[in-house]
Scaffold this motif. Structure first.
Motif, PDB file in Angstrom:
ATOM      1  N   VAL A  69       0.812  -1.207   0.000  1.00  0.00           N
ATOM      2  CA  VAL A  69       0.000   0.000   0.000  1.00  0.00           C
ATOM      3  C   VAL A  69       0.845   1.257   0.000  1.00  0.00           C
ATOM      4  O   VAL A  69       0.482   2.278  -0.612  1.00  0.00           O
ATOM      5  CB  VAL A  69      -0.961  -0.005   1.209  1.00  0.00           C
ATOM      6  N   ALA A  70       2.004   1.202   0.664  1.00  0.00           N
ATOM      7  CA  ALA A  70       2.857   2.386   0.757  1.00  0.00           C
ATOM      8  C   ALA A  70       3.419   2.792  -0.591  1.00  0.00           C
ATOM      9  O   ALA A  70       3.823   3.946  -0.778  1.00  0.00           O
ATOM     10  CB  ALA A  70       4.001   2.123   1.741  1.00  0.00           C
ATOM     11  N   ASN A  71       3.465   1.874  -1.540  1.00  0.00           N
ATOM     12  CA  ASN A  71       4.019   2.193  -2.851  1.00  0.00           C
ATOM     13  C   ASN A  71       3.310   3.377  -3.499  1.00  0.00           C
ATOM     14  O   ASN A  71       3.943   4.211  -4.150  1.00  0.00           O
ATOM     15  CB  ASN A  71       3.905   0.972  -3.773  1.00  0.00           C
ATOM     16  N   SER A  72       1.999   3.431  -3.349  1.00  0.00           N
ATOM     17  CA  SER A  72       1.227   4.460  -4.027  1.00  0.00           C
ATOM     18  C   SER A  72       0.975   5.701  -3.174  1.00  0.00           C
ATOM     19  O   SER A  72       0.841   6.795  -3.714  1.00  0.00           O
ATOM     20  CB  SER A  72      -0.127   3.884  -4.474  1.00  0.00           C
ATOM     21  N   TRP A  73       0.926   5.541  -1.857  1.00  0.00           N
ATOM     22  CA  TRP A  73       0.436   6.624  -1.007  1.00  0.00           C
ATOM     23  C   TRP A  73       1.439   7.127   0.018  1.00  0.00           C
ATOM     24  O   TRP A  73       1.157   8.109   0.719  1.00  0.00           O
ATOM     25  CB  TRP A  73      -0.833   6.175  -0.274  1.00  0.00           C
ATOM     26  N   ALA A  74       2.605   6.506   0.134  1.00  0.00           N
ATOM     27  CA  ALA A  74       3.563   6.916   1.166  1.00  0.00           C
ATOM     28  C   ALA A  74       4.000   8.365   0.993  1.00  0.00           C
ATOM     29  O   ALA A  74       4.088   9.120   1.958  1.00  0.00           O
ATOM     30  CB  ALA A  74       4.777   5.994   1.165  1.00  0.00           C
ATOM     31  N   SER A  75       4.287   8.771  -0.233  1.00  0.00           N
ATOM     32  CA  SER A  75       4.761  10.139  -0.444  1.00  0.00           C
ATOM     33  C   SER A  75       3.659  11.159  -0.175  1.00  0.00           C
ATOM     34  O   SER A  75       3.932  12.255   0.311  1.00  0.00           O
ATOM     35  CB  SER A  75       5.299  10.296  -1.872  1.00  0.00           C
ATOM     36  N   SER A  76       2.408  10.820  -0.483  1.00  0.00           N
ATOM     37  CA  SER A  76       1.307  11.743  -0.238  1.00  0.00           C
ATOM     38  C   SER A  76       1.113  11.980   1.258  1.00  0.00           C
ATOM     39  O   SER A  76       0.877  13.107   1.698  1.00  0.00           O
ATOM     40  CB  SER A  76       0.007  11.204  -0.844  1.00  0.00           C
TER      41      SER A  76
END
Length: 572
Positions: free
Chosen positions: A29-36
């Motif tokens: 899950v962190a792949n897509s939303w970690a930076s946000s």
């Protein structure tokens, strides 16, 4: 007819396929939303809500073709023609091995490739049942030439290509943003003019995925019409943003119109006719946040450490120096003045477990515990893996907060696109083998290469991914984001868009790439654009790569041992 004598294999396969999907959600899950989340563009709860919708939509809508790739192009399916139940057993062993390994990796906070994991499981079961010759290492065309779209070679090539391409795309996007907007005079106005173009590009990429990847729907367009539809649809979306979003952002950010709310976006160009902005209330904080709060510059960190060395008994830890929103100056703030995280669940109430207050708290704990996490603060904590995060962050430049705010909208859109493509690609890791298990159990025969994956199987995998990210996704997200390099909306947008481009290219080529590798490559690519290689936590990057290296052999070993013991064990 159904193979009811193997109902237990279907039951075990169902359980571990769901566990595999759960781990994909918890680990990836962190792949897509970690930076946000790490850049404070959105809260962790908002990210999880968006991820749930996009992951399930991608899995259910366009996940079938990659699932077929995993299922039919790694192991020689024809070798099981006389014994389809043996293939059913093999796929059960594969998902058991993948799910078991991912559970351990997730528990230890290792962001591994779920694509690697299921590949290792399938490889192991193939070798365990048929020996090394049972695995399709390299595919060949009818004329005898090598076909890189078949066999294990396609996945190994994707592992090499994905991080490099993703890093290159992300770096190019951020360098364009850095020198075209962030370092220019009046960067906020420059960024405002580029917003429609960025929305155009991102929307075109999403349309490209929907058309090229397909699903249960049929796209009745010729090859000549497809590029025009992709460009035109993206341009229409960019035009809508130019008409409605840009005027609102101009009034809120440039004019600091504190009276506007989100729903005023619908007024579009009419907002430009508003008069002068009256003085704001004394307690008004504005929509522009300090995206670098808690992250010190080189000068601020050196000054704080100098004070600590001069007066070791003083509580210098609370004397964080933080940038004022929209300003290049710095003022000291006490730790007590920093915003505190508000728990969604709340403290455990006093009283017996059967009391109403306790039962209500327990219900909230069950549903919200996985999203009731302070991800941003936890990423700043020192650990053996994270190292000195402050030192790494101090080597990255801070940009104007008002300009960074412009990229929060783009970042949410690119994160949604990345999440959608993740669901479309990675659902195959769980439902590909499970589709084979179910279809053999149902018909007693091995399905052909063109057999469609049932829609409910895709929904089953998508639901498992959503449950995993909702309940345990925070654990891996702590090790991505700010622990690798300093995040900000402009950086995160570049990382996510670079990763999306790479995943879409891989989807077009039917290569089951690892989204973990794509986003990691993008993070490193953007981190290097800081101009200092020490702005990247290479210890964390090495930890992530270590997980990739050991995943295939460990998952393969577990699967191969299970398959070998069961297949060749004594029996009556």
């Amino acid at each position: 007819m159904p193979l009811h004598q193997f109902d237990y294999l279907l039951a075990v396969g169902t359980i571990f396929a769901f566990l595999d999907a759960w781990n994909i959600g918890a680990n990836d899950v962190a792949n897509s939303w970690a930076s946000s989340v790490s850049s404070r563009s959105i809260s962790y709860l908002q990210a999880m809500l968006g991820a749930s919708v996009m992951e399930f939509g991608g899995a259910l809508g366009v996940g079938g073709r990659v699932a077929d790739t995993i299922r039919t192009k790694i192991v020689d399916i024809k070798a099981f023609d006389e014994q389809p139940a043996l293939l059913m057993l093999g796929m059960v062993c594969a998902v058991m091995a993948s799910a078991s390994y991912l559970t351990i990796a997730t528990r230890f906070g290792m962001p591994v490739s779920t694509t690697h994991s299921i590949l290792g499981g399938v490889l192991g079961m193939g070798i365990g049942a048929l020996g090394g010759g049972g695995v399709t290492w390299v595919g060949y065309k009818k004329d005898g030439s090598v076909d890189i779209k078949q066999g294990v070679v396609q996945v190994f090539l994707a592992w090499i290509i994905a991080p490099v391409l993703s890093g290159a795309f992300a770096a190019m996007i951020f360098l364009l943003t850095k020198y075209g907007v962030l370092l220019r005079s009046n960067p906020t106005m420059k960024g405002l003019m580029l917003i429609p173009i960025y929305f155009w590009v991102t929307a075109s990429l999403i349309v490209m995925l929907l058309i090229w990847k397909g699903g249960d729907y049929e796209v009745k367009l010729t090859d000549a019409q497809i590029p025009g539809v992709i460009v035109a649809t993206g341009a229409a979306w960019g035009l809508l943003m130019a008409i409605f979003l840009v005027p609102w952002v101009y009034r809120v950010v440039i004019k600091e119109d504190w009276q506007l709310r989100a729903w005023h976006i619908l007024q579009g160009p009419l907002l430009l006719r508003r008069g002068e902005v009256p003085p704001p209330p004394a307690d008004f904080k504005g929509v522009v946040r300090n995206f670098y709060e808690g992250h010190l510059t080189r000068e601020e960190l050196d000054a704080r450490r100098a004070r600590a060395a001069a007066s070791p008994t003083e509580d210098v830890e609370g004397q964080h120096e933080k940038k004022v929103v929209g300003s290049e100056t710095s003022i000291p703030e006490s730790e007590d003045s920093a915003p505190k995280y508000k728990s969604l669940v709340g403290p455990k109430p006093d009283g017996p477990w059967y009391s109403g207050r306790y039962m209500w708290w327990f219900a909230k704990w069950v549903v919200l515990r996985g999203v009731d996490q302070d991800i941003v603060s936890s990423q700043s904590q020192k650990s053996v893996i994270a190292g000195d995060v402050e030192e790494i962050h101090a080597r990255a430049r801070h940009y104007d907060n008002r300009t960074e705010f412009l990229y929060t909208f783009l970042q949410v859109m690119t994160a949604s696109a990345a999440s959608f493509t993740h669901g479309a690609n990675d659902v195959a890791n769980a439902v590909g083998p499970y589709a084979t298990i179910y279809q053999i159990w149902q018909s007693g025969e091995i399905p052909g290469k063109k057999a469609n994956v049932p829609l409910w199987v895709l929904a089953f995998g998508g639901a498992g991914i959503v449950v995993g990210l909702w309940t345990y996704g925070y654990h891996i997200m702590r090790n991505l984001g700010n622990r690798v390099t300093l995040m900000s909306p402009s950086r995160g947008f570049s990382m996510e868009l670079g990763s999306v481009i790479t995943v879409i290219m891989a989807t077009r080529l039917e290569l089951p790439v690892s989204t973990t590798q794509c986003i990691t490559g993008a993070i490193v690519g953007v981190g290097l654009c800081n101009g200092d290689w020490r702005a990247i936590n290479w210890r964390m990057v090495a930890w992530i790569y270590l997980g990739w290296v050991i995943t295939v052999p460990v998952a393969g070993l577990i699967s191969g041992i299970l398959m070998g013991f069961i297949t060749y064990s004594p029996h009556w």
